[in-house]
Design a protein around this motif. Sequence first.
Motif, PDB file in Angstrom:
ATOM      1  N   SER A  67      48.810   5.396  53.741  1.00 31.09           N
ATOM      2  CA  SER A  67      49.318   5.944  54.994  1.00 31.09           C
ATOM      3  C   SER A  67      50.685   6.574  54.753  1.00 31.09           C
ATOM      4  O   SER A  67      51.336   6.311  53.739  1.00 31.09           O
ATOM      5  CB  SER A  67      49.432   4.862  56.074  1.00 31.09           C
ATOM      6  OG  SER A  67      50.366   3.871  55.689  1.00 31.09           O
ATOM      7  N   PRO A  78      52.890  11.906  62.125  1.00 29.71           N
ATOM      8  CA  PRO A  78      51.991  11.557  61.013  1.00 29.71           C
ATOM      9  C   PRO A  78      52.267  12.430  59.797  1.00 29.71           C
ATOM     10  O   PRO A  78      52.614  13.613  59.937  1.00 29.71           O
ATOM     11  CB  PRO A  78      50.597  11.841  61.594  1.00 29.71           C
ATOM     12  CG  PRO A  78      50.828  12.855  62.674  1.00 29.71           C
ATOM     13  CD  PRO A  78      52.174  12.534  63.252  1.00 29.71           C
ATOM     14  N   ASN A  80      50.777  14.355  56.671  1.00 27.54           N
ATOM     15  CA  ASN A  80      49.523  14.888  56.150  1.00 27.54           C
ATOM     16  C   ASN A  80      49.555  14.873  54.622  1.00 27.54           C
ATOM     17  O   ASN A  80      50.573  15.183  54.008  1.00 27.54           O
ATOM     18  CB  ASN A  80      49.292  16.311  56.654  1.00 27.54           C
ATOM     19  CG  ASN A  80      49.087  16.373  58.158  1.00 27.54           C
ATOM     20  OD1 ASN A  80      48.411  15.525  58.731  1.00 27.54           O
ATOM     21  ND2 ASN A  80      49.680  17.356  58.810  1.00 27.54           N
ATOM     22  N   TYR A  81      48.429  14.525  54.025  1.00 28.12           N
ATOM     23  CA  TYR A  81      48.322  14.455  52.569  1.00 28.12           C
ATOM     24  C   TYR A  81      46.860  14.602  52.175  1.00 28.12           C
ATOM     25  O   TYR A  81      45.951  14.497  53.020  1.00 28.12           O
ATOM     26  CB  TYR A  81      48.892  13.126  52.043  1.00 28.12           C
ATOM     27  CG  TYR A  81      48.329  11.895  52.724  1.00 28.12           C
ATOM     28  CD1 TYR A  81      47.163  11.274  52.271  1.00 28.12           C
ATOM     29  CD2 TYR A  81      48.961  11.352  53.848  1.00 28.12           C
ATOM     30  CE1 TYR A  81      46.647  10.164  52.902  1.00 28.12           C
ATOM     31  CE2 TYR A  81      48.451  10.229  54.490  1.00 28.12           C
ATOM     32  CZ  TYR A  81      47.303   9.637  54.013  1.00 28.12           C
ATOM     33  OH  TYR A  81      46.782   8.536  54.643  1.00 28.12           O
ATOM     34  N   THR A  82      46.627  14.869  50.900  1.00 30.16           N
ATOM     35  CA  THR A  82      45.254  15.060  50.404  1.00 30.16           C
ATOM     36  C   THR A  82      44.804  13.842  49.613  1.00 30.16           C
ATOM     37  O   THR A  82      45.596  12.934  49.333  1.00 30.16           O
ATOM     38  CB  THR A  82      45.174  16.296  49.495  1.00 30.16           C
ATOM     39  OG1 THR A  82      45.847  16.003  48.259  1.00 30.16           O
ATOM     40  CG2 THR A  82      45.822  17.509  50.146  1.00 30.16           C
ATOM     41  N   LEU A  88      51.553  17.221  52.288  1.00 25.98           N
ATOM     42  CA  LEU A  88      51.475  18.501  52.992  1.00 25.98           C
ATOM     43  C   LEU A  88      52.564  18.513  54.060  1.00 25.98           C
ATOM     44  O   LEU A  88      52.335  18.165  55.216  1.00 25.98           O
ATOM     45  CB  LEU A  88      50.087  18.688  53.607  1.00 25.98           C
ATOM     46  CG  LEU A  88      48.919  18.577  52.612  1.00 25.98           C
ATOM     47  CD1 LEU A  88      47.579  18.689  53.347  1.00 25.98           C
ATOM     48  CD2 LEU A  88      49.033  19.648  51.535  1.00 25.98           C
TER      49      LEU A  88
END
Length: 219
Positions: A67, A78, A80-82, A88
């Motif tokens: 998370s 939040p 964002n990530y991959t 991101l």
Amino acid sequence: MNKMVLKLVTASFLAVAASSAVAKEFVMSYDGFYDRLKVVNKGDFQYARVNFYISDIGTNEVCSIKSGTILTEKNEYPLNYTDKAQLLLPYDKQLDTDKAVIVVQPQNPVHDCQLKLQIEANELEGLALSKQSLLVINNELEELLTDLSGFFVSKLMWFLLPEQKGVVVTFKAPKQFDDERITCEKSVCYFEVTDSWEDNTTVLADINEVVKVTPWISK
């Protein structure tokens, strides 16, 4: 990116990242990200980007993220990530002004993770992978590397800048090319780019087979 590049571009940035092998989460100041995103945003780059990843210190493998959150004194957003642990992050002046911090919790709480900055070419969909296009990408990556190194290094201490020989293209499967300026080690190919490639539009491979394009640093 080799050790010298990492020192030139990210030393001050990484210094603000607090992490340890036993930490359940680690925190990074957003201003370090913002400063580098600002360089990209101000430049005329079609392909070159600076991306941020979380990787294992010992193996350089992906540190999967459980998370993540972007925090300011008054708000929470939040992160964002991959699945490759790429962060991101938005280019947001307000987050910089509000002294935002990035909080990341790894999947494995005892994983020894670090932040890795990578200069690479993105958004290649529809591009014909030719020597001409690789020359364009090479020049953008080189310019971005110089911009990130800053005025002091690039203008006054230019001899400290790493030498970029060309680009490294990682494919989805092993490749071979009948060209003395292209050498491949399984799916990773090294292209020694020259200005003579400017008018060569012969397609070398399907762009959909490309995983990433990064600078080839020789020192």
